[in-house]
Enzyme design. Structure first.
Site, PDB file in Angstrom:
ATOM      1  N   SER A   1       2.958  -1.756  10.523  1.00  0.00           N
ATOM      2  CA  SER A   1       4.320  -1.812  11.003  1.00  0.00           C
ATOM      3  C   SER A   1       4.989  -3.289  10.502  1.00  0.00           C
ATOM      4  O   SER A   1       5.941  -3.647  11.301  1.00  0.00           O
ATOM      5  CB  SER A   1       4.570  -1.797  12.233  1.00  0.00           C
ATOM      6  OG  SER A   1       4.176  -0.099  12.660  1.00  0.00           O
TER       7      SER A   1
ATOM      8  N   GLY B   1       2.124   2.615  10.887  1.00  0.00           N
ATOM      9  CA  GLY B   1       3.055   3.396  10.829  1.00  0.00           C
ATOM     10  C   GLY B   1       3.635   3.897  12.205  1.00  0.00           C
ATOM     11  O   GLY B   1       4.448   4.957  12.394  1.00  0.00           O
TER      12      GLY B   1
ATOM     13  N   GLY C   1       2.515  -0.927   4.309  1.00  0.00           N
ATOM     14  CA  GLY C   1       2.585   0.423   3.993  1.00  0.00           C
ATOM     15  C   GLY C   1       4.206   0.728   3.678  1.00  0.00           C
ATOM     16  O   GLY C   1       4.696   0.341   2.668  1.00  0.00           O
ATOM     17  N   GLY C   2       4.647   1.507   4.728  1.00  0.00           N
ATOM     18  CA  GLY C   2       6.077   2.043   4.796  1.00  0.00           C
ATOM     19  C   GLY C   2       7.000   1.351   4.078  1.00  0.00           C
ATOM     20  O   GLY C   2       7.590   1.767   3.103  1.00  0.00           O
TER      21      GLY C   2
ATOM     22  N   ASN D   1       0.864  -1.393   0.001  1.00  0.00           N
ATOM     23  CA  ASN D   1       0.068  -0.044  -0.248  1.00  0.00           C
ATOM     24  C   ASN D   1       0.878   1.016   0.007  1.00  0.00           C
ATOM     25  O   ASN D   1       1.489   1.675   0.970  1.00  0.00           O
ATOM     26  CB  ASN D   1      -0.860  -0.020   1.180  1.00  0.00           C
ATOM     27  CG  ASN D   1      -1.645   1.248   1.547  1.00  0.00           C
ATOM     28  OD1 ASN D   1      -2.087   2.011   0.663  1.00  0.00           O
ATOM     29  ND2 ASN D   1      -2.412   1.263   2.602  1.00  0.00           N
ATOM     30  N   TRP D   2       0.873   1.910  -1.056  1.00  0.00           N
ATOM     31  CA  TRP D   2       2.005   3.076  -1.411  1.00  0.00           C
ATOM     32  C   TRP D   2       1.342   4.276  -0.778  1.00  0.00           C
ATOM     33  O   TRP D   2       1.982   5.516  -0.837  1.00  0.00           O
ATOM     34  CB  TRP D   2       2.365   3.064  -2.710  1.00  0.00           C
ATOM     35  CG  TRP D   2       3.553   2.122  -3.237  1.00  0.00           C
ATOM     36  CD1 TRP D   2       3.931   0.907  -2.334  1.00  0.00           C
ATOM     37  CD2 TRP D   2       4.343   2.242  -4.185  1.00  0.00           C
ATOM     38  NE1 TRP D   2       5.188   0.486  -2.925  1.00  0.00           N
ATOM     39  CE2 TRP D   2       5.237   1.280  -3.986  1.00  0.00           C
ATOM     40  CE3 TRP D   2       4.382   3.344  -5.332  1.00  0.00           C
ATOM     41  CZ2 TRP D   2       6.270   1.170  -5.006  1.00  0.00           C
ATOM     42  CZ3 TRP D   2       5.721   3.017  -6.279  1.00  0.00           C
ATOM     43  CH2 TRP D   2       6.801   1.787  -6.266  1.00  0.00           C
ATOM     44  N   LYS D   3       0.072   4.356  -0.433  1.00  0.00           N
ATOM     45  CA  LYS D   3      -0.787   5.581  -0.105  1.00  0.00           C
ATOM     46  C   LYS D   3      -0.043   6.693  -0.971  1.00  0.00           C
ATOM     47  O   LYS D   3      -0.140   6.526  -2.000  1.00  0.00           O
ATOM     48  CB  LYS D   3       0.089   5.783   1.312  1.00  0.00           C
ATOM     49  CG  LYS D   3      -0.271   4.688   2.408  1.00  0.00           C
ATOM     50  CD  LYS D   3       0.067   4.962   3.680  1.00  0.00           C
ATOM     51  CE  LYS D   3      -0.273   3.482   4.467  1.00  0.00           C
ATOM     52  NZ  LYS D   3      -0.448   3.694   5.854  1.00  0.00           N
TER      53      LYS D   3
ATOM     54  N   GLU E   1      -7.114   5.318   7.298  1.00  0.00           N
ATOM     55  CA  GLU E   1      -6.996   6.477   7.042  1.00  0.00           C
ATOM     56  C   GLU E   1      -7.997   7.078   6.468  1.00  0.00           C
ATOM     57  O   GLU E   1      -8.167   8.498   6.359  1.00  0.00           O
ATOM     58  CB  GLU E   1      -5.521   6.531   6.316  1.00  0.00           C
ATOM     59  CG  GLU E   1      -4.357   6.419   7.202  1.00  0.00           C
ATOM     60  CD  GLU E   1      -3.156   5.791   6.593  1.00  0.00           C
ATOM     61  OE1 GLU E   1      -3.117   5.916   5.147  1.00  0.00           O
ATOM     62  OE2 GLU E   1      -2.051   5.581   7.051  1.00  0.00           O
TER      63      GLU E   1
ATOM     64  N   HIS F   1      -9.836   1.581   4.429  1.00  0.00           N
ATOM     65  CA  HIS F   1      -8.588   1.729   5.187  1.00  0.00           C
ATOM     66  C   HIS F   1      -8.827   2.636   6.194  1.00  0.00           C
ATOM     67  O   HIS F   1      -9.610   3.622   6.291  1.00  0.00           O
ATOM     68  CB  HIS F   1      -7.395   2.238   4.377  1.00  0.00           C
ATOM     69  CG  HIS F   1      -6.014   2.321   4.985  1.00  0.00           C
ATOM     70  ND1 HIS F   1      -5.949   3.155   5.656  1.00  0.00           N
ATOM     71  CD2 HIS F   1      -4.982   1.338   4.963  1.00  0.00           C
ATOM     72  CE1 HIS F   1      -4.603   2.853   6.176  1.00  0.00           C
ATOM     73  NE2 HIS F   1      -4.077   1.819   5.770  1.00  0.00           N
TER      74      HIS F   1
ATOM     75  N   GLU G   1      -5.966  -4.549  10.593  1.00  0.00           N
ATOM     76  CA  GLU G   1      -4.997  -3.519  10.666  1.00  0.00           C
ATOM     77  C   GLU G   1      -5.235  -2.673  12.185  1.00  0.00           C
ATOM     78  O   GLU G   1      -6.262  -1.719  12.085  1.00  0.00           O
ATOM     79  CB  GLU G   1      -5.089  -2.562   9.604  1.00  0.00           C
ATOM     80  CG  GLU G   1      -4.578  -3.149   8.289  1.00  0.00           C
ATOM     81  CD  GLU G   1      -3.748  -2.009   7.406  1.00  0.00           C
ATOM     82  OE1 GLU G   1      -2.784  -2.452   6.990  1.00  0.00           O
ATOM     83  OE2 GLU G   1      -4.562  -1.201   7.165  1.00  0.00           O
TER      84      GLU G   1
HETATM   85  P1  PGA Z   1       2.446   0.545   7.671  1.00  0.00           P
HETATM   86  O1  PGA Z   1       1.051   0.857   7.077  1.00  0.00           O
HETATM   87  O2  PGA Z   1       2.980  -0.917   7.149  1.00  0.00           O
HETATM   88  O3  PGA Z   1       3.324   1.650   7.161  1.00  0.00           O
HETATM   89  O4  PGA Z   1       2.056   0.210   9.136  1.00  0.00           O
HETATM   90  C1  PGA Z   1       0.110  -0.275   6.780  1.00  0.00           C
HETATM   91  C2  PGA Z   1      -0.930   0.195   6.254  1.00  0.00           C
HETATM   92  O5  PGA Z   1      -1.596   1.339   6.505  1.00  0.00           O
HETATM   93  O6  PGA Z   1      -1.579  -0.406   5.445  1.00  0.00           O
END
Ligand code: PGA
Length: 250
Positions: free
Chosen positions: A211, A174, A232-233, A11-13, A101, A99, A168
């Site tokens: 994470s 994050g 994500g990250g 997930n590159w956001k 966010e 998600h 999640e």
């Molecule tokens: P993260 O993000 O791996 O940076 O914690 C995961 C996500 O939001 O899908």
């Protein structure tokens, strides 16, 4: 024993540009190896990169997905929005829905249910995200929250064929913090129990996200309820992403 039939979703956001495709390509070499062949890899870049990613990964085992969608299934006057028809026509096969966010920005269970229905219409694979906030966890509301998000988000859905769930915990995204093994096992099992209630023959995959990094991937992938990761990250860095896959597949 780790599971070598996992799904790894990047997930590159709101990150990435066209030149990052070449970095992502090193992954294709890895997953062609016999040992990794049964794993699935899905890149979810921003909307603007979906078409180029899909074109570049056409002859590979890598799929491409969107990070969200508009709930309306037909084309229409929705300035700035992208629906599942547009996502599909740009070559994507997956879509992330729910998600945290975006939930924080006001997406309700009811709206997410409509998004899921429209993704099913387009035959897209859905990664439906659920998870409790830190406050809800502290108040011991996790099981209630997970149940509500699942039952409301999946209300009236009959066709579960293309649906996976990503658990999640919001407090793990994050932050570098991952839940304790016992907590994760308990919550993954809970999710599976709820899914069984929704659908008798339960073949729905449950992923973990929050994470995930090369140094915790091996431990996490030993948890038998975890059937994939939403990353994500760490997925922005091709080497880290490759390491996560390698460490989860040993
Ligand atoms: P993260 O993000 O791996 O940076 O914690 C995961 C996500 O939001 O899908």
């Amino acid at each position: 024993m780790t599971n070598n039939n996992m799904i790894f979703v990047a997930n590159w956001k709101m990150n990435g540009n066209f030149s990052d495709i070449s970095k992502a390509k090193i992954l294709n070499k890895l997953i062609k190896q016999r040992k990794f062949k049964r794993n699935k890899v899905v890149y979810c870049p921003p909307y603007t990169l979906i078409k180029s990613f899909s074109d570049n990964f056409k002859k590979t085992n890598i799929s491409v997905g969107a990070q969200n969608c508009h709930h309306q299934s037909e084309y229409g006057a929705k300035t700035g929005s992208i629906n599942c028809k547009l996502i599909k026509s740009s070559g994507a096969k997956y879509v992330i829905i729910g998600h945290s966010e975006n939930r924080i920005d006001g997406e309700t269970d009811n709206l997410l249910n409509k998004k899921i229905q429209s993704a099913i219409k387009e035959n897209l694979n859905i990664i439906f995200c659920i998870g409790e906030t830190l406050n809800q966890k502290k108040k011991k509301q996790t099981s209630k929250i997970l149940k509500n998000q699942l039952f409301n988000g999946l209300r009236n859905i009959k066709n579960f064929k293309n649906i996976s769930i990503a658990y999640e915990p919001v407090w793990a995204i994050g932050t570098g913090i991952v839940p304790k093994k016992s907590e994760l096992e308990r919550n993954m099992k809970l999710i599976k129990t709820y899914l069984k209630k929704l659908k008798r023959n339960n073949s729905i995959k449950v992923l973990y996200g929050g994470s995930v990094k090369p140094d915790n991937a091996s431990e996490l992938s030993k948890i038998k309820e975890i059937e994939g990761f939403l990353i994500g990250g760490a997925s922005l860095n091709a080497k880290k992403f490759v390491d996560i896959i390698k460490k989860s597949s040993i």
